[in-house]
Design a protein around this motif. Structure first.
Motif, mmCIF file in Angstrom:
data_model
loop_
_atom_site.group_PDB
_atom_site.id
_atom_site.type_symbol
_atom_site.label_atom_id
_atom_site.label_comp_id
_atom_site.label_asym_id
_atom_site.label_seq_id
_atom_site.Cartn_x
_atom_site.Cartn_y
_atom_site.Cartn_z
ATOM 1 N N ASP A 1 37.748 38.894 -83.661
ATOM 2 C CA ASP A 1 39.113 38.943 -83.123
ATOM 3 C C ASP A 1 40.068 39.616 -84.107
ATOM 4 N N SER A 2 39.584 39.914 -85.293
ATOM 5 C CA SER A 2 40.419 40.631 -86.264
ATOM 6 C C SER A 2 40.785 41.986 -85.686
ATOM 7 N N ALA A 3 42.080 42.234 -85.590
ATOM 8 C CA ALA A 3 42.540 43.448 -84.910
ATOM 9 C C ALA A 3 44.047 43.571 -85.048
ATOM 10 N N LEU A 4 44.548 44.713 -84.578
ATOM 11 C CA LEU A 4 45.983 44.904 -84.418
ATOM 12 C C LEU A 4 46.310 44.577 -82.961
ATOM 13 N N TYR A 5 47.187 43.623 -82.757
ATOM 14 C CA TYR A 5 47.575 43.234 -81.405
ATOM 15 C C TYR A 5 48.942 43.854 -81.109
ATOM 16 N N LEU A 6 48.950 44.649 -80.072
ATOM 17 C CA LEU A 6 50.136 45.414 -79.719
ATOM 18 C C LEU A 6 50.718 44.934 -78.401
ATOM 19 N N CYS A 7 52.013 44.860 -78.393
ATOM 20 C CA CYS A 7 52.742 44.508 -77.193
ATOM 21 C C CYS A 7 53.503 45.746 -76.745
ATOM 22 N N ALA A 8 53.558 45.977 -75.442
ATOM 23 C CA ALA A 8 54.291 47.122 -74.911
ATOM 24 C C ALA A 8 55.189 46.650 -73.778
ATOM 25 N N SER A 9 56.392 47.166 -73.732
ATOM 26 C CA SER A 9 57.285 46.790 -72.643
ATOM 27 C C SER A 9 57.597 47.993 -71.762
ATOM 28 N N SER A 10 57.920 47.679 -70.524
ATOM 29 C CA SER A 10 58.167 48.717 -69.545
ATOM 30 C C SER A 10 59.299 48.275 -68.635
ATOM 31 N N LEU A 11 60.140 49.250 -68.241
ATOM 32 C CA LEU A 11 61.325 48.926 -67.443
ATOM 33 C C LEU A 11 60.963 48.540 -66.015
ATOM 34 N N ILE A 12 60.032 49.232 -65.410
ATOM 35 C CA ILE A 12 59.584 49.077 -64.034
ATOM 36 C C ILE A 12 60.661 49.486 -63.029
ATOM 37 N N PHE B 1 56.431 51.233 -73.967
ATOM 38 C CA PHE B 1 56.880 51.422 -75.335
ATOM 39 C C PHE B 1 56.312 50.280 -76.180
ATOM 40 N N PHE B 2 55.656 50.684 -77.247
ATOM 41 C CA PHE B 2 54.953 49.706 -78.069
ATOM 42 C C PHE B 2 55.811 49.126 -79.186
ATOM 43 N N GLY B 3 55.527 47.870 -79.499
ATOM 44 C CA GLY B 3 56.095 47.239 -80.676
ATOM 45 C C GLY B 3 55.281 47.595 -81.904
ATOM 46 N N PRO B 4 55.671 47.081 -83.079
ATOM 47 C CA PRO B 4 54.986 47.428 -84.329
ATOM 48 C C PRO B 4 53.622 46.779 -84.471
ATOM 49 N N GLY B 5 53.347 45.753 -83.672
ATOM 50 C CA GLY B 5 52.042 45.108 -83.717
ATOM 51 C C GLY B 5 51.992 43.920 -84.672
ATOM 52 N N THR B 6 51.000 43.083 -84.432
ATOM 53 C CA THR B 6 50.673 41.979 -85.325
ATOM 54 C C THR B 6 49.263 42.204 -85.825
ATOM 55 N N ARG B 7 49.114 42.292 -87.135
ATOM 56 C CA ARG B 7 47.792 42.493 -87.733
ATOM 57 C C ARG B 7 47.187 41.126 -87.981
ATOM 58 N N LEU B 8 46.141 40.789 -87.233
ATOM 59 C CA LEU B 8 45.462 39.505 -87.364
ATOM 60 C C LEU B 8 44.155 39.683 -88.120
ATOM 61 N N THR B 9 43.987 38.906 -89.151
ATOM 62 C CA THR B 9 42.734 38.889 -89.900
ATOM 63 C C THR B 9 42.126 37.507 -89.776
ATOM 64 N N VAL B 10 40.872 37.462 -89.340
ATOM 65 C CA VAL B 10 40.153 36.195 -89.202
ATOM 66 C C VAL B 10 39.073 36.129 -90.283
ATOM 67 N N LEU B 11 39.149 35.111 -91.105
ATOM 68 C CA LEU B 11 38.197 34.969 -92.209
ATOM 69 C C LEU B 11 37.134 33.919 -91.892
ATOM 70 N N ILE C 1 46.849 35.659 -91.227
ATOM 71 C CA ILE C 1 45.484 35.408 -91.678
ATOM 72 C C ILE C 1 45.073 34.019 -91.210
ATOM 73 N N LYS C 2 43.969 33.952 -90.508
ATOM 74 C CA LYS C 2 43.473 32.698 -89.972
ATOM 75 C C LYS C 2 41.987 32.584 -90.308
ATOM 76 N N THR C 3 41.451 31.394 -90.107
ATOM 77 C CA THR C 3 40.013 31.188 -90.293
ATOM 78 C C THR C 3 39.353 30.947 -88.949
ATOM 79 N N ARG C 4 38.071 31.157 -88.921
ATOM 80 C CA ARG C 4 37.301 30.971 -87.681
ATOM 81 C C ARG C 4 37.529 29.581 -87.105
#
Lengths: 114, 116
Positions: B85-96, B106-116, B12-15
């Protein structure tokens, strides 16, 4: 026109039925196609991918690709309540700059009723 | 093999503040992609890193940046946070293996960011 469009939901099917999820894409340069399942509050989980025209089967799931019609689908046979989730279609094109850049549809919410 | 991990899970962050999110890919995976997911816009591509280089970038303002370290771990930074910018930020990795187009992400669990 959206780059990737999925059939509007929500889609509701009875347990044991076949669920059909559809996706169309606008970029003819798209080469690889992925289906992800996302449960509420969770991250997307890869369930199928397909690159060549035709069908690809994996257990109860079948992905179908028709590049001429720019259409990809996912069939879920013998649907179970645990299949209730949002299904996301994603595409990637093959060019020098695409890398691992997926373009997603908005998703179709599927509910399987016991 | 452990999956993709992301920290923190909630924030949780502020503007006006800035934030840094971290992603550790699956062992052996060298490509890390970042996505933003919101109810209105769905899943949108932010950028991809491979071998410590940004290979691809989505249509996001310059406030969004990232980097990748030699061990393939990646961070993304958002400066001057806005309410949108409040959103779920997802990271995905790939072997290549072969052309990156054909590699699963393949996605990670995500970071839920809330901007107040």
């Amino acid at each position: 026109q959206k780059e990737v469009e999925q059939n509007s939901g929500p889609l509701s099917v009875p347990e044991g039925a076949i669920a059909s999820l559809n996706c169309t894409y606008s970029d003819r340069g798209s080469q690889s196609f992925f289906w992800y399942r996302q449960y509420s509050g969770k991250s997307p989980e890869l369930i199928m991918f397909i690159y060549s025209n035709g069908d690809k089967e994996d257990g109860r799931f079948t992905a179908q690709l028709n590049k001429a019609s720019q259409y990809v689908s996912l069939l879920i046979r013998d649907s179970q309540p645990s299949d209730s989730a949002t299904y996301l279609c994603a595409v990637n094109r093959k060019d020098e700059t695409s890398g691992s850049r997926l373009t997603f549809g908005e998703g179709t919410q599927l509910t399987v009723n016991p | 093999k452990a999956g993709v991990t992301q920290t923190p899970r909630y924030l949780i962050k502020t503007r006006g503040q800035q934030v840094t999110l971290s992603c550790s890919p699956i062992s052996g995976h060298r490509s890390v992609s970042w996505y933003q997911q919101t109810p209105g816009q769905g899943l949108q591509f932010l950028f991809e890193y491979f071998s410590e280089t940004q290979r691809n970038k989505g249509n996001f303002p310059g406030r969004f940046s990232g980097r990748q370290f030699s061990n393939s771990r990646s961070e993304m930074n958002v400066s001057t946070l806005e309410l949108g910018d409040s959103a779920l930020y997802l990271c995905a990795s790939s072997l290549i293996i072969g052309h990156p187009t054909y590699n699963e992400q393949f996605f990670g669990p995500g970071t839920r960011l809330t901007v107040l």
